[in-house]
Motif scaffolding. Structure first.
Motif, PDB file in Angstrom:
ATOM      1  N   VAL A  90     -56.560  30.778  -4.270  1.00 20.16           N
ATOM      2  CA  VAL A  90     -55.830  31.102  -5.497  1.00 20.16           C
ATOM      3  C   VAL A  90     -54.909  32.295  -5.268  1.00 20.16           C
ATOM      4  CG1 VAL A  90     -56.053  31.758  -7.925  1.00 20.16           C
ATOM      5  CG2 VAL A  90     -57.793  30.291  -6.876  1.00 20.16           C
ATOM      6  N   THR A 148     -54.044  35.063  -7.020  1.00 24.15           N
ATOM      7  CA  THR A 148     -54.652  35.652  -8.214  1.00 24.15           C
ATOM      8  C   THR A 148     -53.639  36.384  -9.092  1.00 24.15           C
ATOM      9  OG1 THR A 148     -55.271  37.582  -6.863  1.00 24.15           O
ATOM     10  CG2 THR A 148     -56.928  35.852  -7.152  1.00 24.15           C
ATOM     11  N   PRO A 203     -54.601  33.873 -12.428  1.00 21.44           N
ATOM     12  CA  PRO A 203     -55.845  34.659 -12.516  1.00 21.44           C
ATOM     13  C   PRO A 203     -56.994  33.932 -13.192  1.00 21.44           C
ATOM     14  CG  PRO A 203     -54.246  35.424 -14.132  1.00 21.44           C
ATOM     15  CD  PRO A 203     -53.528  34.453 -13.251  1.00 21.44           C
ATOM     16  N   LYS A 241     -60.954  29.626 -11.857  1.00 23.76           N
ATOM     17  CA  LYS A 241     -62.290  30.070 -11.455  1.00 23.76           C
ATOM     18  C   LYS A 241     -63.204  28.919 -11.054  1.00 23.76           C
ATOM     19  CE  LYS A 241     -61.462  34.405 -12.713  1.00 23.76           C
ATOM     20  NZ  LYS A 241     -61.352  35.489 -11.700  1.00 23.76           N
ATOM     21  N   ASP A 280     -52.868  38.969  -2.473  1.00 21.03           N
ATOM     22  CA  ASP A 280     -53.082  38.287  -3.755  1.00 21.03           C
ATOM     23  C   ASP A 280     -53.688  36.903  -3.562  1.00 21.03           C
ATOM     24  OD1 ASP A 280     -52.111  40.330  -5.384  1.00 21.03           O
ATOM     25  OD2 ASP A 280     -50.039  39.627  -5.211  1.00 21.03           O
ATOM     26  N   LYS A 293     -56.448  34.738  -2.417  1.00 19.03           N
ATOM     27  CA  LYS A 293     -57.868  34.942  -2.139  1.00 19.03           C
ATOM     28  C   LYS A 293     -58.622  33.616  -2.161  1.00 19.03           C
ATOM     29  CE  LYS A 293     -58.341  39.634  -4.061  1.00 19.03           C
ATOM     30  NZ  LYS A 293     -56.978  39.876  -4.525  1.00 19.03           N
ATOM     31  N   VAL A 296     -61.659  31.841  -3.692  1.00 14.47           N
ATOM     32  CA  VAL A 296     -62.461  31.999  -4.908  1.00 14.47           C
ATOM     33  C   VAL A 296     -63.592  30.972  -4.890  1.00 14.47           C
ATOM     34  CG1 VAL A 296     -62.474  31.862  -7.429  1.00 14.47           C
ATOM     35  CG2 VAL A 296     -60.497  32.869  -6.230  1.00 14.47           C
TER      36      VAL A 296
END
Length: 356
Positions: free
Chosen positions: A138, A140, A144, A147, A247, A249, A251
């Motif tokens: 992602v 982020t 954001p 998930k 940014d 990452k 997840v």
């Protein structure tokens, strides 16, 4: 004339002797699992062995070995869930001689887990090499709220997400729908019902997908260019990009990242078992693990392997996982006979409907 004949005879004898000593290790493995620098080190240590590499994936490995009855390769690296059923159905592997493998520094949990999954009639068919997870990559800063698996289909990110049309996304989507696909393996009628729901969901999701990725390179290109902001991903691919853009990452999905262990197996008609055992022992040495992990981004199956990751990947791992995420991992279960055919039909239906 005699001296000429003697010279020719000596030359032929030398060539035959050299040919008898030369051996080719035909390795069937994943992209980045046999980097050039590691091959060069191995061939320098064992100058009588040449390494020939064919890059593949789980489905292709099984297909190649199935087509030849286990011929054409001397060492293969399917994931731990691709051994038991494939051997029962297709007889494509042969048992390992564990006395030829140094297992003393292997992580006990990984070694025991693979042996449990890959033991048939008392014979062990695999040992672990590297492990990792599949979850979400992602950006982020741009997405954001991503998930969980189902967030890839959130209309807020229409045309900005990606996934790979392989069995992993079927399992992931099942979890996003509140199902436990591995538990359903014991009831294939129930599992078919789950697959039907998953198929419908992934077809509905097609407008969200910028493109279905085929490998780590095209996925990375889409993420770095900003074409997509989130995707299903191997953790190792996300770790690599974290070094270029913090940014981006990995997840772990709220329902749990899917955990895999890539193994070493001997194809049934392989001809270079001795060379295969030498390769296994060589690439699990800590100094070689360091080079291998720099190439793959995955964690080796030896004790302390996380400390052998490059610094940027160590930072990426720390940014991705909490202890709770580790506890929530969903390890791939052995695939019962018939399940891959069911999943293959589901994937074909999705591809036909989405152009994937």
């Amino acid at each position: 004339m005699k001296s000429v004949l003697s010279a020719i005879t000596a030359s032929v004898a030398l060539s035959l002797a050299s040919g008898a000593q030369a051996e080719t290790l035909r390795l069937l493995t994943w992209g980045s699992y046999a980097p050039d620098n590691v091959i060069e080190m191995f061939e320098e240590k064992y100058p009588d062995i040449d390494v020939e590499v064919t890059y593949s994936n789980n489905e292709e490995m099984i297909a190649k070995l199935r087509a030849t009855g286990g011929a054409g390769f001397d060492l293969a690296q399917p994931s731990h869930d691709r051994i038991y059923a494939a051997q029962l159905e297709f007889d494509i592997y042969k048992p390992l001689d564990l006395s030829q493998i140094d297992t003393s520094n292997m992580t006990p949990k990984l070694l025991d887990g693979v042996k449990e999954n890959a033991t048939i009639d008392g014979e062990v068919y695999a040992v672990p090499h590297q492990w990792g997870t599949t979850g979400l990559m992602v950006n982020t800063a741009e997405a954001p709220d991503v998930k969980n698996w189902g967030d890839l289909c959130d209309p807020a990110y229409k045309g900005k997400t990606s996934m790979r049309l392989k069995r992993t996304i079927l399992l992931a989507t099942a979890y996003s729908l509140g199902e436990d696909p591995f538990a359903a393996y014991s009831d294939l009628d129930k599992y078919q019902g789950i697959l039907d729901d998953v198929t419908e969901k992934l077809i509905e999701c097609k407008d969200n997908i910028k493109a279905y990725w085929q490998g780590g390179d095209d996925l990375s290109a889409m993420m770095l260019s900003g074409e997509i902001v989130a995707s299903e991903s191997w953790d190792s691919t996300a770790y690599k990009l974290f070094g270029e853009n913090p940014d981006i990452k990995f997840v772990p999905p709220a329902s749990g990242a899917l955990a895999w262990i890539d193994t070493f197996v001997l194809p049934r008609k392989g001809k270079a078992d001795d060379a295969a055992y030498k390769w296994i022992n060589f690439v699990l040495q800590p100094d070689v693990v360091e080079l291998m992990s720099a190439s793959t981004g995955a964690i080796a199956s030896i004790n302390g392997a996380a400390d052998l990751l490059p610094e940027d990947k160590k930072a990426a791992v720390n940014a991705a996982f909490t202890d709770a995420d580790i506890d929530n991992l969903k390890f791939f279960a052995n695939i019962p006979p018939g399940v891959e055919d069911m999943e293959g039909k589901a994937l074909e239906k999705i591809k036909a409907a989405t152009g994937g």
